[in-house]
Design an enzyme around this catalytic site. Sequence first.
Site, PDB file in Angstrom:
ATOM      1  N   ARG A  31     -15.201  13.535  19.272  1.00 26.30           N
ATOM      2  CA  ARG A  31     -14.028  13.042  20.011  1.00 26.30           C
ATOM      3  C   ARG A  31     -14.118  11.555  20.340  1.00 26.30           C
ATOM      4  NH1 ARG A  31     -14.999  17.754  22.819  1.00 26.30           N
ATOM      5  NH2 ARG A  31     -13.730  19.487  22.045  1.00 26.30           N
ATOM      6  N   LYS A  74      -6.011  -0.008  14.987  1.00 25.35           N
ATOM      7  CA  LYS A  74      -5.384   1.041  14.168  1.00 25.35           C
ATOM      8  C   LYS A  74      -6.412   1.507  13.141  1.00 25.35           C
ATOM      9  CE  LYS A  74      -0.466  -0.105  14.227  1.00 25.35           C
ATOM     10  NZ  LYS A  74       0.686  -0.463  13.377  1.00 25.35           N
ATOM     11  N   GLU A 127      -0.958 -12.472   4.534  1.00 24.95           N
ATOM     12  CA  GLU A 127      -0.874 -11.986   5.926  1.00 24.95           C
ATOM     13  C   GLU A 127      -0.986 -13.143   6.922  1.00 24.95           C
ATOM     14  OE1 GLU A 127      -0.024  -8.999   6.805  1.00 24.95           O
ATOM     15  OE2 GLU A 127      -0.893  -7.482   5.471  1.00 24.95           O
ATOM     16  N   LYS A 180      -2.938 -12.395  16.453  1.00 30.34           N
ATOM     17  CA  LYS A 180      -2.794 -10.935  16.487  1.00 30.34           C
ATOM     18  C   LYS A 180      -3.204 -10.393  17.857  1.00 30.34           C
ATOM     19  CE  LYS A 180      -3.257  -6.601  14.127  1.00 30.34           C
ATOM     20  NZ  LYS A 180      -3.624  -5.844  12.954  1.00 30.34           N
ATOM     21  N   GLU A 226       2.390  -0.276  19.652  1.00 24.61           N
ATOM     22  CA  GLU A 226       3.585  -0.598  18.848  1.00 24.61           C
ATOM     23  C   GLU A 226       4.859   0.031  19.385  1.00 24.61           C
ATOM     24  OE1 GLU A 226       2.858  -0.960  14.649  1.00 24.61           O
ATOM     25  OE2 GLU A 226       4.988  -0.795  14.202  1.00 24.61           O
ATOM     26  N   ARG A 284       4.825  -5.524  18.877  1.00 25.85           N
ATOM     27  CA  ARG A 284       3.886  -5.333  17.768  1.00 25.85           C
ATOM     28  C   ARG A 284       4.621  -5.049  16.456  1.00 25.85           C
ATOM     29  NH1 ARG A 284      -2.103  -2.286  17.777  1.00 25.85           N
ATOM     30  NH2 ARG A 284      -2.583  -2.878  15.645  1.00 25.85           N
ATOM     31  N   ASN A 296       5.237  -6.365  11.274  1.00 23.65           N
ATOM     32  CA  ASN A 296       5.698  -5.762  10.015  1.00 23.65           C
ATOM     33  C   ASN A 296       6.617  -6.691   9.225  1.00 23.65           C
ATOM     34  OD1 ASN A 296       4.321  -3.322  10.358  1.00 23.65           O
ATOM     35  ND2 ASN A 296       5.921  -2.579  11.744  1.00 23.65           N
ATOM     36  N   HIS A 341       6.984  -6.330   5.521  1.00 23.53           N
ATOM     37  CA  HIS A 341       6.294  -5.099   5.138  1.00 23.53           C
ATOM     38  C   HIS A 341       7.212  -3.991   4.629  1.00 23.53           C
ATOM     39  CE1 HIS A 341       2.747  -6.967   6.729  1.00 23.53           C
ATOM     40  NE2 HIS A 341       2.011  -5.898   6.486  1.00 23.53           N
ATOM     41  N   HIS A 376       6.223  -2.616   1.250  1.00 21.69           N
ATOM     42  CA  HIS A 376       5.823  -1.227   0.960  1.00 21.69           C
ATOM     43  C   HIS A 376       6.612  -0.664  -0.220  1.00 21.69           C
ATOM     44  CE1 HIS A 376       4.181  -0.748   5.314  1.00 21.69           C
ATOM     45  NE2 HIS A 376       3.251  -1.141   4.477  1.00 21.69           N
ATOM     46  N   HIS A 415      -1.707  -5.625  -1.482  1.00 22.91           N
ATOM     47  CA  HIS A 415      -0.883  -5.512  -0.275  1.00 22.91           C
ATOM     48  C   HIS A 415      -0.366  -6.880   0.208  1.00 22.91           C
ATOM     49  CE1 HIS A 415       0.574  -4.099   3.543  1.00 22.91           C
ATOM     50  NE2 HIS A 415      -0.204  -4.967   4.170  1.00 22.91           N
TER      51      HIS A 415
HETATM   52  N1  LIG Z   1      -5.739  -1.323  10.671  1.00 21.89           N
HETATM   53  C1  LIG Z   1      -4.840  -2.249  10.475  1.00 21.89           C
HETATM   54  O1  LIG Z   1      -4.238  -2.774  11.435  1.00 21.89           O
HETATM   55  C2  LIG Z   1      -4.571  -2.731   9.093  1.00 21.89           C
HETATM   56  C3  LIG Z   1      -3.858  -3.922   8.881  1.00 21.89           C
HETATM   57  C4  LIG Z   1      -3.695  -4.376   7.573  1.00 21.89           C
HETATM   58  C5  LIG Z   1      -4.220  -3.644   6.522  1.00 21.89           C
HETATM   59  N2  LIG Z   1      -4.904  -2.486   6.763  1.00 21.89           N
HETATM   60  C6  LIG Z   1      -5.477  -1.705   5.669  1.00 21.89           C
HETATM   61  O2  LIG Z   1      -6.436  -2.503   4.994  1.00 21.89           O
HETATM   62  C7  LIG Z   1      -6.527  -2.068   3.637  1.00 21.89           C
HETATM   63  C8  LIG Z   1      -6.548  -3.264   2.734  1.00 21.89           C
HETATM   64  O3  LIG Z   1      -7.676  -4.041   3.070  1.00 21.89           O
HETATM   65  P1  LIG Z   1      -8.312  -5.064   2.034  1.00 21.89           P
HETATM   66  O4  LIG Z   1      -7.262  -5.944   1.510  1.00 21.89           O
HETATM   67  O5  LIG Z   1      -9.469  -5.652   2.731  1.00 21.89           O
HETATM   68  O6  LIG Z   1      -8.732  -4.121   0.808  1.00 21.89           O
HETATM   69  P2  LIG Z   1     -10.114  -3.434   0.377  1.00 21.89           P
HETATM   70  O7  LIG Z   1     -10.855  -2.954   1.555  1.00 21.89           O
HETATM   71  O8  LIG Z   1      -9.778  -2.454  -0.675  1.00 21.89           O
HETATM   72  O9  LIG Z   1     -10.909  -4.658  -0.269  1.00 21.89           O
HETATM   73  C9  LIG Z   1     -10.451  -5.253  -1.451  1.00 21.89           C
HETATM   74  C10 LIG Z   1     -11.522  -5.238  -2.544  1.00 21.89           C
HETATM   75  O10 LIG Z   1     -12.508  -6.242  -2.268  1.00 21.89           O
HETATM   76  C11 LIG Z   1     -13.812  -5.650  -2.255  1.00 21.89           C
HETATM   77  N3  LIG Z   1     -14.590  -6.460  -1.315  1.00 21.89           N
HETATM   78  C12 LIG Z   1     -14.586  -6.404   0.033  1.00 21.89           C
HETATM   79  N4  LIG Z   1     -15.315  -7.398   0.534  1.00 21.89           N
HETATM   80  C13 LIG Z   1     -15.812  -8.100  -0.504  1.00 21.89           C
HETATM   81  C14 LIG Z   1     -16.636  -9.249  -0.613  1.00 21.89           C
HETATM   82  N5  LIG Z   1     -17.024  -9.909   0.467  1.00 21.89           N
HETATM   83  N6  LIG Z   1     -16.981  -9.684  -1.847  1.00 21.89           N
HETATM   84  C15 LIG Z   1     -16.530  -9.037  -2.951  1.00 21.89           C
HETATM   85  N7  LIG Z   1     -15.729  -7.961  -2.922  1.00 21.89           N
HETATM   86  C16 LIG Z   1     -15.371  -7.502  -1.704  1.00 21.89           C
HETATM   87  C17 LIG Z   1     -13.539  -4.243  -1.824  1.00 21.89           C
HETATM   88  O11 LIG Z   1     -14.623  -3.394  -2.098  1.00 21.89           O
HETATM   89  C18 LIG Z   1     -12.290  -3.937  -2.633  1.00 21.89           C
HETATM   90  O12 LIG Z   1     -12.601  -3.682  -3.958  1.00 21.89           O
HETATM   91  C19 LIG Z   1      -5.353  -1.155   3.397  1.00 21.89           C
HETATM   92  O13 LIG Z   1      -5.816   0.169   3.312  1.00 21.89           O
HETATM   93  C20 LIG Z   1      -4.480  -1.334   4.620  1.00 21.89           C
HETATM   94  O14 LIG Z   1      -3.775  -0.156   4.969  1.00 21.89           O
HETATM   95  C21 LIG Z   1      -5.085  -2.037   8.009  1.00 21.89           C
HETATM   96 ZN   LIG Z   2      -0.112  -5.840   6.094  1.00 24.17          ZN
END
Ligand SMILES: NC(=O)c1ccc[n+]([C@@H]2O[C@H](COP(=O)([O-])OP(=O)(O)OC[C@H]3O[C@@H](n4cnc5c(N)ncnc54)[C@H](O)[C@@H]3O)[C@@H](O)[C@H]2O)c1
Ligand SMILES: [Zn+2]
Length: 357
Positions: A117, A139, A181, A223, A233, A237, A241, A244, A248, A261
Amino acid sequence: MNHVLNIDLGHHQYPIQVGEYFDFSLVSDRLQGRKVLLVSNDCVAPLYLAQVKAALSNNEVHVCVVQDGENHKNVKSWQMILNAAAQCGLTRTDVMVALGGGVVCDMTGFAAASWMRGVDFIQVPTTLLSQIDASVGGKTGVNHSKGKNLIGAFHQPLAVIINTQTLDTLPEREFNAGIGEAVKYAGINQASFADWLVDQQQAIRSKSPEVLTSLITQCCQFKVDVVEQDEKEQGVRALLNLGHTFGHALETATAYQGYLHGEAVALGMVMAAELSHRLGHCDASVRKTLEKLLQGFDLPIKLSKGLSPEQLVALMRLDKKVQSGKHRLILMKGMGQAFVADGVAEADMLAAIEACV
Ligand SMILES: NC(=O)c1ccc[n+]([C@@H]2O[C@H](COP(=O)([O-])OP(=O)(O)OC[C@H]3O[C@@H](n4cnc5c(N)ncnc54)[C@H](O)[C@@H]3O)[C@@H](O)[C@H]2O)c1
Ligand SMILES: [Zn+2]
């Protein structure tokens, strides 16, 4: 030098540290005597796991490595993390540490939210996108076959430890997607940050350590300011988006293969600016400013051939925010002046997308 920001949600405060090392000294007191489950993926682990383990040498560290990729951001990987927690006897007072991009951070956060939990966790984000966005705000979650991030929880970390040197190994396209972003914050409420991004474009692209630290610190602060006002949100917040809803639809239309993304968000912001202009909320210069900024980081500003505007609107219809054919979108009254627009008609959306082909 480390820069530390504090996020204060009333019920929970924690630091976000931006520096050039995996430096846990800020939380060493909190980590004392606690077992750590360190979670990473098979892309990031070979690069940085040993360094992070060394930085946590005062703790008993167990490791869980999941498969890389958004397609592994699912219940199966989440369960793998929980199995690792069970295997090493992680208790209520122990800690998980996420080492990776947004995918690893979101999944580990959700595993930490659900194990017993809720146990503490620390984010060590390694992509630009996760350093300026995903790891801030609490999140967490995984995808369901019906959609992205459908399973999740709000769970705030104990700390976010950012090592900007990890960006040296990040592929350039991923790095630029993170900038998408960053531009979003300029569009929402930080007009002067757009000028800063233009001024610093070369230094950012060449990954000057001082400029990266400044970029990340500023974005985290933007942020933090929003999340402190509206953690769950229910209001402001939602502005995060910007770009977005269009984005999406672009991701879905290309089955997550066409755009990263941040790239989809970049093009989505151009569409939102075009629509804002068409509806008389702002002048045409907003789109132009955005386009110039995004192009400087090789981000897309035109719809790729083969994607139909009608299909995108149909996909946007499936969005949660649609009420009887009228859409809720984040639009702009100017650079840095985003607002929630209700009742946007599909014909206007379609025209805006068609103007971005
Ligand atoms: N929680 C939130 O508020 C929030 C906000 C925005 C996005 N997200 C989520 O984040 C995700 C996208 O994140 P992302 O863009 O970091 O993608 P990701 O985590 O898939 O990373 C992108 C790629 O880079 C690689 N990688 C990571 N660090 C590296 C490094 N230092 N050197 C070499 N390769 C590296 C990863 O393994 C992957 O292949 C989505 O799932 C999205 O939903 C969450
Ligand atoms: Zn985003």
